[in-house]
Motif scaffolding. Structure first.
Motif, PDB file in Angstrom:
ATOM      1  N   THR A  15       1.097  -1.294   0.075  1.00 52.17           N
ATOM      2  CA  THR A  15      -0.082  -0.139  -0.089  1.00 52.17           C
ATOM      3  C   THR A  15       0.893   1.281   0.035  1.00 52.17           C
ATOM      4  O   THR A  15       0.408   2.233  -0.356  1.00 52.17           O
ATOM      5  N   HIS A  16       2.196   1.189   0.466  1.00 54.07           N
ATOM      6  CA  HIS A  16       2.729   2.241   0.577  1.00 54.07           C
ATOM      7  C   HIS A  16       4.123   2.255  -0.527  1.00 54.07           C
ATOM      8  O   HIS A  16       5.040   3.222  -0.255  1.00 54.07           O
ATOM      9  N   GLN A  17       4.232   1.163  -1.057  1.00 51.61           N
ATOM     10  CA  GLN A  17       5.298   1.181  -2.338  1.00 51.61           C
ATOM     11  C   GLN A  17       6.652   1.313  -1.522  1.00 51.61           C
ATOM     12  O   GLN A  17       7.591   2.015  -2.140  1.00 51.61           O
ATOM     13  N   HIS A  18       6.909   0.557  -0.376  1.00 50.67           N
ATOM     14  CA  HIS A  18       8.301   0.734   0.396  1.00 50.67           C
ATOM     15  C   HIS A  18       9.199  -0.098  -0.635  1.00 50.67           C
ATOM     16  O   HIS A  18      10.421   0.084  -0.315  1.00 50.67           O
ATOM     17  N   LEU A  19       8.848  -1.071  -1.379  1.00 48.70           N
ATOM     18  CA  LEU A  19       9.820  -1.987  -2.002  1.00 48.70           C
ATOM     19  C   LEU A  19       9.442  -1.908  -3.657  1.00 48.70           C
ATOM     20  O   LEU A  19       8.371  -1.675  -3.924  1.00 48.70           O
ATOM     21  N   ALA A  20      10.711  -1.882  -4.242  1.00 42.75           N
ATOM     22  CA  ALA A  20      10.523  -1.757  -5.724  1.00 42.75           C
ATOM     23  C   ALA A  20      11.310  -2.983  -6.345  1.00 42.75           C
ATOM     24  O   ALA A  20      12.561  -3.097  -5.918  1.00 42.75           O
ATOM     25  N   VAL A  21      10.483  -3.857  -7.034  1.00 41.67           N
ATOM     26  CA  VAL A  21      11.328  -5.060  -7.680  1.00 41.67           C
ATOM     27  C   VAL A  21      11.228  -4.865  -8.867  1.00 41.67           C
ATOM     28  O   VAL A  21      10.368  -4.736  -9.720  1.00 41.67           O
ATOM     29  N   ASP A  22      12.625  -5.206  -9.620  1.00 39.97           N
ATOM     30  CA  ASP A  22      12.762  -5.420 -11.011  1.00 39.97           C
ATOM     31  C   ASP A  22      11.996  -6.616 -11.541  1.00 39.97           C
ATOM     32  O   ASP A  22      12.170  -7.848 -10.845  1.00 39.97           O
ATOM     33  N   LEU A  23      11.345  -6.759 -12.560  1.00 43.01           N
ATOM     34  CA  LEU A  23      10.449  -7.863 -13.121  1.00 43.01           C
ATOM     35  C   LEU A  23      11.281  -8.202 -14.520  1.00 43.01           C
ATOM     36  O   LEU A  23      10.761  -7.102 -15.598  1.00 43.01           O
ATOM     37  N   PRO A  73     -10.828   3.446  -8.792  1.00 38.49           N
ATOM     38  CA  PRO A  73     -11.411   3.480  -7.450  1.00 38.49           C
ATOM     39  C   PRO A  73     -10.147   3.473  -6.594  1.00 38.49           C
ATOM     40  O   PRO A  73      -8.976   3.015  -6.684  1.00 38.49           O
ATOM     41  N   SER A  74     -10.384   4.283  -5.499  1.00 41.09           N
ATOM     42  CA  SER A  74      -9.330   4.561  -4.870  1.00 41.09           C
ATOM     43  C   SER A  74      -8.883   3.512  -3.916  1.00 41.09           C
ATOM     44  O   SER A  74      -7.700   3.396  -3.441  1.00 41.09           O
ATOM     45  N   HIS A  75      -9.705   2.676  -3.543  1.00 41.32           N
ATOM     46  CA  HIS A  75      -9.152   1.255  -2.862  1.00 41.32           C
ATOM     47  C   HIS A  75      -8.137   0.438  -3.526  1.00 41.32           C
ATOM     48  O   HIS A  75      -7.307  -0.278  -2.735  1.00 41.32           O
ATOM     49  N   VAL A  76      -8.010   0.791  -4.773  1.00 38.53           N
ATOM     50  CA  VAL A  76      -7.062  -0.181  -5.357  1.00 38.53           C
ATOM     51  C   VAL A  76      -5.648   0.622  -5.605  1.00 38.53           C
ATOM     52  O   VAL A  76      -4.559   0.052  -6.220  1.00 38.53           O
ATOM     53  N   ARG A  77      -5.606   1.804  -5.340  1.00 37.81           N
ATOM     54  CA  ARG A  77      -4.390   2.671  -5.503  1.00 37.81           C
ATOM     55  C   ARG A  77      -3.753   2.843  -4.271  1.00 37.81           C
ATOM     56  O   ARG A  77      -4.026   2.590  -3.169  1.00 37.81           O
ATOM     57  N   PRO A  78      -2.446   2.849  -4.477  1.00 34.11           N
ATOM     58  CA  PRO A  78      -1.678   2.941  -3.135  1.00 34.11           C
ATOM     59  C   PRO A  78      -1.763   4.263  -2.418  1.00 34.11           C
ATOM     60  O   PRO A  78      -2.383   5.229  -2.818  1.00 34.11           O
ATOM     61  N   VAL A  79      -1.424   4.124  -0.973  1.00 34.49           N
ATOM     62  CA  VAL A  79      -1.617   5.132  -0.020  1.00 34.49           C
ATOM     63  C   VAL A  79      -0.486   6.267  -0.647  1.00 34.49           C
ATOM     64  O   VAL A  79      -0.654   7.546  -0.257  1.00 34.49           O
ATOM     65  N   ARG A  80       0.619   5.774  -0.897  1.00 32.66           N
ATOM     66  CA  ARG A  80       1.876   6.570  -0.897  1.00 32.66           C
ATOM     67  C   ARG A  80       2.540   6.248  -2.131  1.00 32.66           C
ATOM     68  O   ARG A  80       2.463   4.895  -2.313  1.00 32.66           O
ATOM     69  N   GLU A  81       3.301   7.080  -3.060  1.00 34.99           N
ATOM     70  CA  GLU A  81       3.808   6.769  -4.191  1.00 34.99           C
ATOM     71  C   GLU A  81       5.286   7.093  -4.210  1.00 34.99           C
ATOM     72  O   GLU A  81       5.424   7.887  -3.598  1.00 34.99           O
ATOM     73  N   SER A  82       5.887   6.363  -4.843  1.00 36.21           N
ATOM     74  CA  SER A  82       7.448   6.641  -4.731  1.00 36.21           C
ATOM     75  C   SER A  82       8.041   6.688  -6.227  1.00 36.21           C
ATOM     76  O   SER A  82       7.584   5.896  -7.044  1.00 36.21           O
TER      77      SER A  82
END
Length: 242
Positions: free
Chosen positions: A139-147, A230-239
């Motif tokens: 929800t807060h985009q704490h981790l960024a992973v290469d795919l 819809p707001s419920h599928v978007r993250p709370v915070r973006e990075s």
């Protein structure tokens, strides 16, 4: 309400492309089964979403040592400790432009245990890295992973995770492999059953299996109205950190 970690830099053209999966795969995208091309080929410009509904025939987790970490992940909708069979499942894919102007796709997976669990991710293109998408977890985009993406001979999509960074910290430091999980996904279309099938395994080089699930779902493509995503599928915070 979504907030950003810091002010975005000037817009980058690559971030405003169409389908991020088409951009990552290039010509390989055309080898996907037509149903997977439909599922992964839309963007904000198309004004549609993809909503999958089905069941996970099997959900398993690793040894007991991983359970505390999986429970911790539930606080930010990253993994979960439950396991079982024949679990109702939904996945919500919406395309939108995030606060930095990047083409973004949500992957909000809901597993209907006695207590529903979510596994949230938002994906963006990785400029200058062909074949790669960046997956922000939780929800807060704490981790960024290469795919890394690929296509099987039968037209299925395969995704493998690579480097993982703490995007919530300055400099987005890399995490050592010993404390991360490698995710391997295979999604394909079962023509005989007329539905998508998916298999996911998350493993760690020290403890082995962390979490795995496999099952099926069917997909619908509703229009996204003027109210937007819809707001419920978007993250709370973006990075912005990749």
């Amino acid at each position: 309400m979504t907030v950003t970690l810091f002010d975005p830099p000037a817009p980058v053209a690559d971030f405003r492309a169409g389908s991020i999966f088409r951009a990552a795969l290039g010509a390989e995208f055309e080898r996907l089964h037509p149903e997977l091309q439909r599922r992964f080929g839309f963007s904000t410009a198309d004004g549609i979403a993809c909503i999958g509904t089905g069941r996970m025939e099997r959900i398993e987790r690793g040894r007991g040592v991983v359970a505390p970490f999986l429970r911790l992940g539930t606080r930010r909708n990253i993994l979960f400790p439950e396991h079982g069979r024949d679990v109702p499942f939904t996945i919500a894919n919406y395309a939108y432009r995030d606060g930095f102007g990047r083409e973004t796709v949500t992957f909000v997976r809901t597993f209907q245990f006695v207590r529903p669990r979510r596994f949230d991710a938002t994906m963006v293109a990785a400029p200058g890295r062909p074949g790669t998408i960046v997956d922000y977890l939780g929800t807060h985009q704490h981790l960024a992973v290469d795919l890394r993406l690929g296509v099987t001979e039968q037209g299925g999509l395969v995704i493998s995770s690579g480097a993982q960074r703490v995007s919530s910290l300055v400099g987005a430091p890399l995490l050592p492999a010993a404390v991360t999980g490698r995710a391997d996904l295979h999604e394909w279309f079962d023509e005989r059953e007329g539905r998508f099938r998916i298999r996911v395994r998350v493993t760690n080089p020290v403890v082995g299996l962390v979490l795995g699930y496999q099952g099926w779902f069917t997909a619908e493509y509703p229009r996204v109205g003027p109210e937007g995503v819809p707001s419920h599928v978007r993250p709370v915070r973006e990075s912005f950190r990749l």
